[in-house]
Design a protein around this motif. Structure first.
Motif, PDB file in Angstrom:
ATOM      1  N   GLY A 170      23.783  60.164  66.634  1.00 55.14           N
ATOM      2  CA  GLY A 170      24.174  58.397  67.609  1.00 55.14           C
ATOM      3  C   GLY A 170      25.821  58.840  68.075  1.00 55.14           C
ATOM      4  O   GLY A 170      26.438  59.082  68.331  1.00 55.14           O
ATOM      5  N   ILE A 171      25.681  57.836  69.498  1.00 59.68           N
ATOM      6  CA  ILE A 171      26.779  57.777  70.178  1.00 59.68           C
ATOM      7  C   ILE A 171      26.782  56.391  70.682  1.00 59.68           C
ATOM      8  O   ILE A 171      26.033  55.263  71.134  1.00 59.68           O
ATOM      9  N   ILE A 172      27.872  55.945  70.557  1.00 57.71           N
ATOM     10  CA  ILE A 172      28.194  54.160  70.701  1.00 57.71           C
ATOM     11  C   ILE A 172      29.434  54.530  71.974  1.00 57.71           C
ATOM     12  O   ILE A 172      30.296  55.124  71.835  1.00 57.71           O
ATOM     13  N   ILE A 173      30.028  53.566  72.795  1.00 65.23           N
ATOM     14  CA  ILE A 173      30.676  53.625  74.048  1.00 65.23           C
ATOM     15  C   ILE A 173      31.327  52.099  73.629  1.00 65.23           C
ATOM     16  O   ILE A 173      30.682  50.933  74.028  1.00 65.23           O
ATOM     17  N   THR A 174      32.786  52.263  73.658  1.00 64.27           N
ATOM     18  CA  THR A 174      33.205  50.748  73.674  1.00 64.27           C
ATOM     19  C   THR A 174      34.229  50.542  74.837  1.00 64.27           C
ATOM     20  O   THR A 174      34.759  51.726  75.144  1.00 64.27           O
ATOM     21  N   ASP A 175      34.742  49.653  75.062  1.00 65.68           N
ATOM     22  CA  ASP A 175      35.815  49.078  76.417  1.00 65.68           C
ATOM     23  C   ASP A 175      37.135  48.862  75.661  1.00 65.68           C
ATOM     24  O   ASP A 175      37.202  49.069  74.322  1.00 65.68           O
ATOM     25  N   LYS A 176      37.165  48.534  77.234  1.00 62.86           N
ATOM     26  CA  LYS A 176      39.923  48.697  75.792  1.00 62.86           C
ATOM     27  C   LYS A 176      39.561  47.431  75.085  1.00 62.86           C
ATOM     28  O   LYS A 176      40.340  47.324  74.698  1.00 62.86           O
ATOM     29  N   ASN A 177      38.614  46.593  75.184  1.00 60.94           N
ATOM     30  CA  ASN A 177      39.154  45.271  74.035  1.00 60.94           C
ATOM     31  C   ASN A 177      37.913  45.835  72.770  1.00 60.94           C
ATOM     32  O   ASN A 177      37.648  45.222  71.965  1.00 60.94           O
ATOM     33  N   THR A 178      37.253  46.809  72.463  1.00 57.49           N
ATOM     34  CA  THR A 178      36.146  47.413  71.783  1.00 57.49           C
ATOM     35  C   THR A 178      35.005  46.240  71.600  1.00 57.49           C
ATOM     36  O   THR A 178      34.336  47.018  70.321  1.00 57.49           O
ATOM     37  N   ARG A 179      34.549  46.009  72.665  1.00 57.83           N
ATOM     38  CA  ARG A 179      33.601  45.687  73.212  1.00 57.83           C
ATOM     39  C   ARG A 179      32.422  46.922  73.166  1.00 57.83           C
ATOM     40  O   ARG A 179      32.603  47.346  73.878  1.00 57.83           O
ATOM     41  N   MET A 180      31.246  46.711  72.729  1.00 60.95           N
ATOM     42  CA  MET A 180      30.459  47.824  72.509  1.00 60.95           C
ATOM     43  C   MET A 180      29.572  47.739  73.823  1.00 60.95           C
ATOM     44  O   MET A 180      28.665  46.744  73.601  1.00 60.95           O
ATOM     45  N   THR A 181      29.446  48.560  74.795  1.00 61.68           N
ATOM     46  CA  THR A 181      28.637  48.541  76.437  1.00 61.68           C
ATOM     47  C   THR A 181      27.637  49.279  76.016  1.00 61.68           C
ATOM     48  O   THR A 181      26.970  48.905  77.403  1.00 61.68           O
ATOM     49  N   TRP A 182      27.245  50.660  75.404  1.00 64.54           N
ATOM     50  CA  TRP A 182      26.533  50.992  75.819  1.00 64.54           C
ATOM     51  C   TRP A 182      26.149  52.171  74.248  1.00 64.54           C
ATOM     52  O   TRP A 182      27.011  52.215  73.447  1.00 64.54           O
TER      53      TRP A 182
END
Length: 262
Positions: free
Chosen positions: A15-27
């Motif tokens: 399982g994989i999650i990607i977060t941006d610099k503000n720790t919001r999950m983008t994918w």
């Protein structure tokens, strides 16, 4: 390039999650959705801190795997994951989070509701400690508070290593809390404190005390370091179990973070 990379990650058995610099999950990939039983609408564009997951110990090395538990208050199931994260090589300051499902259990089989006397293991982690204290609150009506905090770093001009910053926060928390309290590092930059015999009115003063102590210690690392410690607090009420208390603290923290992050 990013689209091709996501296609490769989609094929991963993890399982994989990607977060941006503000720790919001983008994918996230389908494997994470399948393993977690979470809905995509509850993930994309939301803060990573909103996930119903908690770690069971400290790891200042973000790339080192730790054990996570996912709490589903609707189905009363706890899912156990091996978890680690890495920073991406691009300039967007993204993080990639990896989850490997280990096993799952119905929390009803271990619920404090079904036990009249829970014994605390000799080397208990914070979750076992929380279960124990919830059981004691049910039996003796003791006050019990749960506090989650997250460190936001807005300016780090000297590029102080984040592991050193987090180690400073952890050590200060351990110095400032009482011997009867328990602390756990549940996500990168997030800490959870189990506070027995602590009524609601005492947590406000404790937040101020921790904020001042951590700010002072971080200034010793760098006078130009700009941070903010954000708190979420929950208090035990009749019929609350550990999962309910964790959910209250998590929602309280996310509400505060949402007001600060873009």
């Amino acid at each position: 390039m990013e689209e091709n990379a996501n296609k490769i990650l989609e094929l991963s058995p993890m399982g994989i999650i990607i977060t941006d610099k503000n720790t919001r999950m983008t994918w996230c990939n389908d494997q994470f959705l399948n393993d977690s039983d979470l809905d995509k609408k509850d993930i994309i564009s939301r803060l990573f801190a909103s996930l119903p997951i908690e770690g069971d110990g400290f790891s200042n090395d973000a790339s080192k795997s730790i054990n996570l538990q996912l709490f589903d208050t609707n189905t009363q199931v706890r899912k156990f994951f091996q978890y680690w994260q890495v920073s991406s090589a691009d300039l967007k300051q993204q993080r990639i989070h990896y989850f490997i499902l280990q096993h799952e259990v119905s929390s009803l089989t271990n619920s404090p509701k079904l036990k009249t006397n829970i014994r605390l293991p000799k080397r208990a982690n914070w979750l076992e400690f929380l279960d124990y204290e919830v059981s004691r609150s049910r039996r003796y009506k003791n006050p019990l508070s749960l506090m989650k905090c997250h460190l936001l770093i807005s300016e780090n001009p000297q590029e102080i290593d984040e592991d050193d910053i987090q180690a400073c926060v952890k050590n200060t928390l351990m110095d400032e809390l009482r011997w009867a309290d328990m602390i756990g590092n549940t996500q990168q930059g997030s800490y959870l404190m189990v506070l027995p015999e602590t009524p609601q009115e005492s947590t406000t003063a404790l937040q101020q005390k921790l904020q001042e102590a951590i700010s002072s210690e971080l200034k010793s690392l760098s006078a130009n370091l700009s941070t903010q410690l954000v708190f979420g607090v929950a208090h035990w009420e009749k019929h609350d179990d550990s999962s309910t208390l964790l959910e209250k603290a998590r929602k309280s923290l996310v509400l505060e973070l949402e007001a600060l992050l873009p």
